[in-house]
Design a protein around this motif. Structure first.
Motif, mmCIF file in Angstrom:
data_model
loop_
_atom_site.group_PDB
_atom_site.id
_atom_site.type_symbol
_atom_site.label_atom_id
_atom_site.label_comp_id
_atom_site.label_asym_id
_atom_site.label_seq_id
_atom_site.Cartn_x
_atom_site.Cartn_y
_atom_site.Cartn_z
ATOM 1 N N UNK A 1 111.986 -6.714 64.287
ATOM 2 C CA UNK A 1 111.292 -5.932 63.810
ATOM 3 C C UNK A 1 111.975 -5.459 62.612
ATOM 4 N N UNK A 2 111.508 -5.730 60.916
ATOM 5 C CA UNK A 2 112.166 -4.924 60.472
ATOM 6 C C UNK A 2 111.303 -2.861 59.772
ATOM 7 N N UNK A 3 111.897 -1.578 60.017
ATOM 8 C CA UNK A 3 110.936 -0.838 60.380
ATOM 9 C C UNK A 3 111.786 -0.064 59.124
ATOM 10 N N UNK B 1 115.689 -3.726 62.888
ATOM 11 C CA UNK B 1 116.206 -2.884 61.697
ATOM 12 C C UNK B 1 115.925 -1.534 60.893
ATOM 13 N N UNK B 2 115.809 -1.031 60.759
ATOM 14 C CA UNK B 2 115.617 0.721 60.543
ATOM 15 C C UNK B 2 115.946 1.183 58.482
ATOM 16 N N UNK B 3 115.079 -0.043 57.872
ATOM 17 C CA UNK B 3 115.505 0.804 56.347
ATOM 18 C C UNK B 3 115.300 2.143 55.962
ATOM 19 N N UNK B 4 116.835 2.534 56.435
ATOM 20 C CA UNK B 4 116.429 4.676 56.098
ATOM 21 C C UNK B 4 117.008 4.468 55.143
ATOM 22 N N UNK B 5 116.121 5.193 54.600
ATOM 23 C CA UNK B 5 115.794 5.869 52.781
ATOM 24 C C UNK B 5 115.087 7.690 53.853
ATOM 25 N N UNK B 6 116.201 8.280 53.009
ATOM 26 C CA UNK B 6 115.694 9.790 53.265
ATOM 27 C C UNK B 6 114.907 10.408 51.427
ATOM 28 N N UNK B 7 114.291 9.687 51.279
ATOM 29 C CA UNK B 7 114.034 9.959 49.372
ATOM 30 C C UNK B 7 112.386 10.535 50.081
ATOM 31 N N UNK B 8 112.114 9.709 51.369
ATOM 32 C CA UNK B 8 111.353 11.266 51.984
ATOM 33 C C UNK B 8 110.827 12.744 51.256
ATOM 34 N N UNK B 9 112.092 12.758 51.668
ATOM 35 C CA UNK B 9 112.778 14.768 51.445
ATOM 36 C C UNK B 9 111.802 15.016 50.933
#
Ligand SMILES: NCCCCCC(=O)NO
Ligand SMILES: [Zn+2]
Length: 347
Positions: A194-196, A282-290
């Motif tokens: 899975x890609x999250x 796999x986690x596409x870790x963007x933190x532009x949800x900030x």
């Protein structure tokens, strides 16, 4: 948690990008990765290692060869057009929109820039290929660590990747590190991966790469594309096609969504991933949800990212994190490492 760090990321350093009709200084800058590295080191958060070297074949498992060949030679072709181009980033100006052909390979470099891209916000610079390729090696090395028994690993790299499709760049992305990682997990024997994607923006490239496949589940929670980039993909009715029908889950949320609402969507995505029977994540870790992100529109606070990591850990899967977006540069390190720390604490 092991971090695989791209020492070459700063070779990709755009001067400007086209943003709402004007050329503005780039948001996707080297300081982003430097601040994350500094925070990892400040918290003494596990080993930081360099990537192993991989050949292009691991990249062309996901990306079209003619696209990879184009990227590898693009800067030299750009400068060959005009020596003065050595002082300016390469941008596309024309695109093969509906009714145009995209099966032919034009001799014109400007035409191929548009054939292999979808926006004018992603400067291609002298070191972009080297940086992006080293980033793919970071993702592949993180997969190696997890396949060797590590519970998780973090590919700290830029440029990001989740907007890049099999044969196009855009959204600051050139090689899709998350897709390369997912394919590498499959090639190493994981039957279902899975890609999250938790970045504010929909991972259109990752979705497109796996859209007709049943072996890789793609889930994304993101700003509603009716109003948010990338606009043309990321709608809730996109559920996969052919063998991939049912293996794609989009959870668009309105601009201004707070953590409580965002976390409900995360829970739905994780439940779907569990139902799919993923063996690795796999986690596409963007933190532009900030809340303080300059180009995004959710309202997560820095402390919320610890809970994000804990929720991801509860999935109980071997996990490869791949760094994506996050442009509030002063907080990007804190927010990113908060996710990793929340994950590690629930280990
Ligand atoms: N230049 C338009 C906005 C690009 C979004 C980049 C991003 O953060 N994607 O996740
Ligand atoms: Zn983003």
């Amino acid at each position: 948690m092991i971090t695989i760090y791209n020492h070459h990321h700063a070779l990709h350093h755009g001067k400007v990008e086209m943003f709402r009709g004007e050329l503005v200084p780039c948001f996707e800058i080297p300081a982003r990765a430097d601040y994350v590295l500094q925070e990892l080191e400040r918290r003494n958060f596990g080993p930081v290692q360099a990537p192993s070297e991989f050949g292009n074949e691991a990249i062309t498992r996901v990306h079209a060869r003619r696209y990879v060949d184009f990227l590898a030679g693009a800067w030299d072709e750009w400068v060959a057009l005009d020596p003065a181009n050595a002082q300016r980033d390469a941008f596309p100006s024309y695109w093969p929109i509906r009714t145009f052909r995209s099966d032919v390979l034009p001799a014109s470099f400007p035409a191929r820039m548009g054939l292999f891209s979808y926006d004018a916000g992603s400067p291609l610079t002298s070191g972009t290929w080297q940086a992006a390729r080293a980033g793919a090696c970071c993702a592949l090395t993180a997969v190696q660590r997890v396949n060797a028994g590590a519970r998780s690993a973090f590919a700290l790299t830029r440029p990001p990747g989740h907007h890049a499709g099999a044969d196009f760049f855009g959204g600051y992305c050139f090689l899709n590190n998350a897709a390369i990682a997912a394919q590498a997990l499959r090639d190493a024997g994981a039957a279902r991966v899975a890609v999250l994607d938790v970045d504010f923006h929909h991972g259109n490239g990752t979705q497109a790469i796996f859209y007709d496949r049943s072996d890789v589940f793609f889930a994304s929670l993101h700003g509603d594309p009716h109003t948010e980039y990338p606009y043309y993909l990321g709608y809730a009715d996109e559920q996969g096609e052919g063998a991939g029908l049912g293996a794609n889950l989009n959870l668009p949320l309105p601009r201004g969504s707070d953590f409580a609402r965002w976390r409900e969507a995360l829970a739905r995505a994780l439940a779907a991933i569990a139902s799919f029977g993923a063996e690795a994540l796999v986690v596409s870790l963007g933190v532009d949800t900030f809340a303080g992100d300059p180009i995004s529109g959710f309202r997560l606070q820095s402390a919320d990212f610890v809970q994000v990591g804990a929720d991801l850990a509860a999935a109980g899967l071997p996990t490869v994190f791949v760094f994506e977006g996050g442009y509030a540069v002063a907080e990007v390190g804190i927010n990113t490492v908060n996710v990793l720390e929340g994950f590690a604490q629930r280990g």
